[in-house]
Design an enzyme around this catalytic site. Sequence first.
Site, PDB file in Angstrom:
ATOM      1  N   ASP A  37      52.715 -26.595  92.163  1.00 46.34           N
ATOM      2  CA  ASP A  37      53.169 -25.940  90.943  1.00 46.34           C
ATOM      3  C   ASP A  37      54.213 -26.789  90.231  1.00 46.34           C
ATOM      4  OD1 ASP A  37      55.478 -23.799  89.886  1.00 46.34           O
ATOM      5  OD2 ASP A  37      53.428 -23.329  89.298  1.00 46.34           O
TER       6      ASP A  37
ATOM      7  N   GLU B  87      50.479 -31.460  89.213  1.00 41.81           N
ATOM      8  CA  GLU B  87      49.229 -30.759  88.913  1.00 41.81           C
ATOM      9  C   GLU B  87      48.954 -29.735  90.019  1.00 41.81           C
ATOM     10  OE1 GLU B  87      46.147 -28.974  87.889  1.00 41.81           O
ATOM     11  OE2 GLU B  87      46.837 -30.487  86.448  1.00 41.81           O
TER      12      GLU B  87
ATOM     13  N   ASP C 154      52.538 -30.146  79.620  1.00 36.97           N
ATOM     14  CA  ASP C 154      51.182 -30.114  79.069  1.00 36.97           C
ATOM     15  C   ASP C 154      50.253 -29.352  80.012  1.00 36.97           C
ATOM     16  OD1 ASP C 154      49.149 -30.660  77.282  1.00 36.97           O
ATOM     17  OD2 ASP C 154      48.672 -32.607  78.174  1.00 36.97           O
TER      18      ASP C 154
END
Length: 294
Positions: free
Chosen positions: A147, A120, A166
């Site tokens: 990243d 995240e 996602d």
Amino acid sequence: MKSTWSVRLHLCAAALATLSIPGCTAQTVIYEKASPYNTIIVTEDHRGLRTLLFERGGGRQSVVKPGDPDHLELPYARVALAGLALCEEPRRILVVGLGGGSLPMFLRAHYPAATIDVAEIDPDVVDVAKKFFGFVEDERMRAHVGDGRQFIEKAPPGDYDIIFLDAFGAHDVPKHLTTREFLEITRRALRPNGVVVSNVWRPASNPLYDAMARTYQEAFEELLILDVPGDVNNIFLALPRRQALGQGELALLARKVSTAKRFRFDLGDLVEYGFRHAREKNPQARVLRDADRR
């Protein structure tokens, strides 16, 4: 992490706002903060469901019922789990994009022996997932701030059984997570019998849809596409191997997973809702490359 259902947030200057939305339950804003990447907003309804948004009037990034990891409110998250039918019992799982943590928490509950990594980019999203959505790290589930592409680049070859892509900003998938070069390093991080599961918007909401599908076809041997009922998402299931599968075969495999793991929903029904084996390549669609972003 994102569906296109949206709410209009009218924040009170000195108090929490209660939002009355036609066809939806009222939403109370319980948190708002500008992060380096988004405006993070958390709302709660009378059922105790908490929603994460990245801008006022934006789409739902996650919906979580704290204390109940089996509850997957957003349809795309349920359909994405069909990817579990295309790999053996996963030992190592990667989720790129945490949101409120609904997907990794569900996987943690049903695959307790698996190691789950979550990449995240926004540290404030990780903080909010812990404070408001019940996301908990432990010895087998870790959130890695940074990243997602850089995280995958550093992964050993063949490290993961299943990779869920996602990651959404307020409006779309970050462009550097759509290119052929990115998908090739993602494939490298995957075991030969693994699968990459990607959440994308359909063409009506995504001008890059055809190019994204063509790029997946160039980077992987097989591409299966599932429709998400009641929303404008598609789920891409990308395989690094040849595996001829029809809708009935995949539905049977998916149903076995949800039955064995005692999901609250039938994965087979979700596969049967809408399935396409994307064998033909659209000659009009371009392949997305890193050079295009320069």
